[in-house]
Design a protein around this motif. Structure first.
Motif, PDB file in Angstrom:
ATOM      1  N   LEU A  20       0.827  -1.202   0.000  1.00  0.00           N
ATOM      2  CA  LEU A  20       0.000   0.000   0.000  1.00  0.00           C
ATOM      3  C   LEU A  20       0.867   1.260   0.000  1.00  0.00           C
ATOM      4  CD1 LEU A  20      -2.833   1.198  -0.003  1.00  0.00           C
ATOM      5  CD2 LEU A  20      -2.769   1.137   2.504  1.00  0.00           C
ATOM      6  N   GLN A  21       1.928   1.245   0.771  1.00  0.00           N
ATOM      7  CA  GLN A  21       2.819   2.404   0.807  1.00  0.00           C
ATOM      8  C   GLN A  21       3.443   2.661  -0.558  1.00  0.00           C
ATOM      9  OE1 GLN A  21       5.392   1.089   3.953  1.00  0.00           O
ATOM     10  NE2 GLN A  21       4.217   2.127   5.546  1.00  0.00           N
ATOM     11  N   VAL A  22       3.921   1.606  -1.200  1.00  0.00           N
ATOM     12  CA  VAL A  22       4.556   1.764  -2.521  1.00  0.00           C
ATOM     13  C   VAL A  22       3.553   2.261  -3.550  1.00  0.00           C
ATOM     14  CG1 VAL A  22       5.639   0.496  -4.425  1.00  0.00           C
ATOM     15  CG2 VAL A  22       6.400   0.112  -2.082  1.00  0.00           C
ATOM     16  N   THR A  23       2.376   1.660  -3.588  1.00  0.00           N
ATOM     17  CA  THR A  23       1.385   2.096  -4.581  1.00  0.00           C
ATOM     18  C   THR A  23       0.895   3.510  -4.293  1.00  0.00           C
ATOM     19  OG1 THR A  23      -0.393   0.960  -3.373  1.00  0.00           O
ATOM     20  CG2 THR A  23       0.629  -0.227  -5.219  1.00  0.00           C
ATOM     21  N   ALA A  24       0.774   3.867  -3.014  1.00  0.00           N
ATOM     22  CA  ALA A  24       0.350   5.234  -2.673  1.00  0.00           C
ATOM     23  C   ALA A  24       1.427   6.254  -3.050  1.00  0.00           C
ATOM     24  CB  ALA A  24       0.021   5.324  -1.184  1.00  0.00           C
ATOM     25  N   ILE A  25       2.687   5.897  -2.860  1.00  0.00           N
ATOM     26  CA  ILE A  25       3.777   6.790  -3.287  1.00  0.00           C
ATOM     27  C   ILE A  25       3.733   6.969  -4.798  1.00  0.00           C
ATOM     28  CG2 ILE A  25       6.293   6.940  -3.583  1.00  0.00           C
ATOM     29  CD1 ILE A  25       6.520   5.602  -0.778  1.00  0.00           C
ATOM     30  N   LEU A  26       3.588   5.866  -5.527  1.00  0.00           N
ATOM     31  CA  LEU A  26       3.556   5.950  -6.991  1.00  0.00           C
ATOM     32  C   LEU A  26       2.344   6.738  -7.487  1.00  0.00           C
ATOM     33  CD1 LEU A  26       4.768   2.353  -7.915  1.00  0.00           C
ATOM     34  CD2 LEU A  26       6.052   4.505  -8.088  1.00  0.00           C
ATOM     35  N   MET A  66      -3.427   0.223  -6.045  1.00  0.00           N
ATOM     36  CA  MET A  66      -3.563   0.756  -4.692  1.00  0.00           C
ATOM     37  C   MET A  66      -4.817   0.190  -4.019  1.00  0.00           C
ATOM     38  SD  MET A  66      -3.294   4.717  -3.390  1.00  0.00           S
ATOM     39  CE  MET A  66      -4.824   5.320  -4.090  1.00  0.00           C
ATOM     40  N   VAL A  67      -5.892   0.045  -4.782  1.00  0.00           N
ATOM     41  CA  VAL A  67      -7.111  -0.558  -4.236  1.00  0.00           C
ATOM     42  C   VAL A  67      -6.833  -2.004  -3.819  1.00  0.00           C
ATOM     43  CG1 VAL A  67      -9.474  -1.289  -4.739  1.00  0.00           C
ATOM     44  CG2 VAL A  67      -8.679   0.929  -5.546  1.00  0.00           C
ATOM     45  N   VAL A  68      -6.165  -2.755  -4.686  1.00  0.00           N
ATOM     46  CA  VAL A  68      -5.849  -4.154  -4.386  1.00  0.00           C
ATOM     47  C   VAL A  68      -4.994  -4.248  -3.122  1.00  0.00           C
ATOM     48  CG1 VAL A  68      -4.619  -6.198  -5.218  1.00  0.00           C
ATOM     49  CG2 VAL A  68      -6.107  -4.912  -6.778  1.00  0.00           C
ATOM     50  N   ALA A  69      -3.983  -3.397  -3.012  1.00  0.00           N
ATOM     51  CA  ALA A  69      -3.123  -3.409  -1.822  1.00  0.00           C
ATOM     52  C   ALA A  69      -3.920  -3.054  -0.566  1.00  0.00           C
ATOM     53  CB  ALA A  69      -1.955  -2.436  -2.008  1.00  0.00           C
ATOM     54  N   ALA A  70      -4.823  -2.092  -0.680  1.00  0.00           N
ATOM     55  CA  ALA A  70      -5.644  -1.699   0.468  1.00  0.00           C
ATOM     56  C   ALA A  70      -6.571  -2.839   0.889  1.00  0.00           C
ATOM     57  CB  ALA A  70      -6.456  -0.448   0.132  1.00  0.00           C
ATOM     58  N   PRO A  77      -5.905  -9.317  10.075  1.00  0.00           N
ATOM     59  CA  PRO A  77      -6.542  -9.055  11.373  1.00  0.00           C
ATOM     60  C   PRO A  77      -6.422  -7.580  11.758  1.00  0.00           C
ATOM     61  CG  PRO A  77      -5.167 -11.018  11.495  1.00  0.00           C
ATOM     62  CD  PRO A  77      -4.913 -10.381  10.145  1.00  0.00           C
ATOM     63  N   ARG A  78      -7.513  -7.053  12.222  1.00  0.00           N
ATOM     64  CA  ARG A  78      -7.611  -5.650  12.653  1.00  0.00           C
ATOM     65  C   ARG A  78      -7.327  -4.665  11.523  1.00  0.00           C
ATOM     66  NH1 ARG A  78      -4.303  -5.505  18.177  1.00  0.00           N
ATOM     67  NH2 ARG A  78      -3.043  -4.288  16.753  1.00  0.00           N
ATOM     68  N   GLY A  79      -7.619  -5.061  10.305  1.00  0.00           N
ATOM     69  CA  GLY A  79      -7.423  -4.170   9.165  1.00  0.00           C
ATOM     70  C   GLY A  79      -8.515  -3.118   9.105  1.00  0.00           C
ATOM     71  N   SER A  80      -8.174  -1.979   8.581  1.00  0.00           N
ATOM     72  CA  SER A  80      -9.115  -0.864   8.466  1.00  0.00           C
ATOM     73  C   SER A  80      -9.711  -0.815   7.072  1.00  0.00           C
ATOM     74  CB  SER A  80      -8.391   0.455   8.759  1.00  0.00           C
ATOM     75  OG  SER A  80      -9.271   1.537   8.588  1.00  0.00           O
ATOM     76  N   VAL A  81     -10.989  -0.497   7.002  1.00  0.00           N
ATOM     77  CA  VAL A  81     -11.672  -0.422   5.712  1.00  0.00           C
ATOM     78  C   VAL A  81     -11.449   0.937   5.028  1.00  0.00           C
ATOM     79  CG1 VAL A  81     -13.908   0.424   6.564  1.00  0.00           C
ATOM     80  CG2 VAL A  81     -13.811  -1.044   4.537  1.00  0.00           C
ATOM     81  N   TRP A  82     -11.054   1.964   5.778  1.00  0.00           N
ATOM     82  CA  TRP A  82     -10.947   3.310   5.213  1.00  0.00           C
ATOM     83  C   TRP A  82      -9.994   3.426   4.031  1.00  0.00           C
ATOM     84  CZ3 TRP A  82     -14.693   6.350   5.357  1.00  0.00           C
ATOM     85  CH2 TRP A  82     -15.553   6.363   6.449  1.00  0.00           C
ATOM     86  N   PRO A  83      -8.822   2.806   4.068  1.00  0.00           N
ATOM     87  CA  PRO A  83      -7.960   2.894   2.887  1.00  0.00           C
ATOM     88  C   PRO A  83      -8.597   2.266   1.647  1.00  0.00           C
ATOM     89  CG  PRO A  83      -6.711   2.144   4.776  1.00  0.00           C
ATOM     90  CD  PRO A  83      -8.140   2.165   5.190  1.00  0.00           C
ATOM     91  N   VAL A  84      -9.403   1.225   1.843  1.00  0.00           N
ATOM     92  CA  VAL A  84     -10.101   0.603   0.713  1.00  0.00           C
ATOM     93  C   VAL A  84     -11.110   1.583   0.133  1.00  0.00           C
ATOM     94  CG1 VAL A  84     -11.595  -1.298  -0.021  1.00  0.00           C
ATOM     95  CG2 VAL A  84      -9.810  -1.708   1.680  1.00  0.00           C
TER      96      VAL A  84
END
Length: 139
Positions: A20-26, A66-70, A77-84
């Motif tokens: 997610l970090q890499v795709t968000a940077i790109l 980025m969507v796929v990574a999110a 476990p304990r993942g957040s839906v907001w980045p998706v």
């Protein structure tokens, strides 16, 4: 006491966060590139429209990744839906942005570009800051 949860530190969660970090940077770099080429398009530089259109396609691919990574991070476990949610909005708005740009409606195209920038930077910031341990013990 400041402890790092082992589920955040290692394994697939770490790999998903890194993706997610890499795709968000790109994506953020893609938005910056698109902003620069948009200025060239408005100043009628030769070939700028073709470069801007190619940059839009690259951004669509990057925002889909980025969507796929999110999603992978959310499934942990304990993942957040907001980045998706935000990543999906960025992807959908990017497609709408491209269509509106093709139609020549700059009065909508430019504000949508700002929304894309905000969404992308939000995901970028979240990917680096969320889940970090905090020291609540004082000084």
């Amino acid at each position: 006491m400041s402890r790092i949860d082992s589920s955040v530190r290692g394994g697939s969660r770490s790999l998903a966060r890194t993706a997610l970090q890499v795709t968000a940077i790109l994506c953020t770099l893609g938005i910056l590139f698109q902003s620069a080429t948009a200025g060239q398009v408005l100043s009628r530089s030769p070939g700028a429209l073709a470069v801007h259109a190619t940059g839009a396609i690259v951004f669509h691919v990057l925002s889909a990744l980025m969507v796929v990574a999110a999603v992978f991070l959310w499934l942990q476990p304990r993942g957040s839906v907001w980045p998706v949610v935000i990543s999906a909005l960025v992807f959908v708005l990017g497609v709408v942005q491209g269509y509106i740009g093709d139609q020549g409606a700059l009065s909508v195209h430019v504000p949508l570009g700002m929304a894309l920038a905000l969404g992308t930077v939000w995901v970028l910031a979240w990917s680096f800051l969320a889940g970090r341990p905090t020291d609540r013990g004082g000084l």
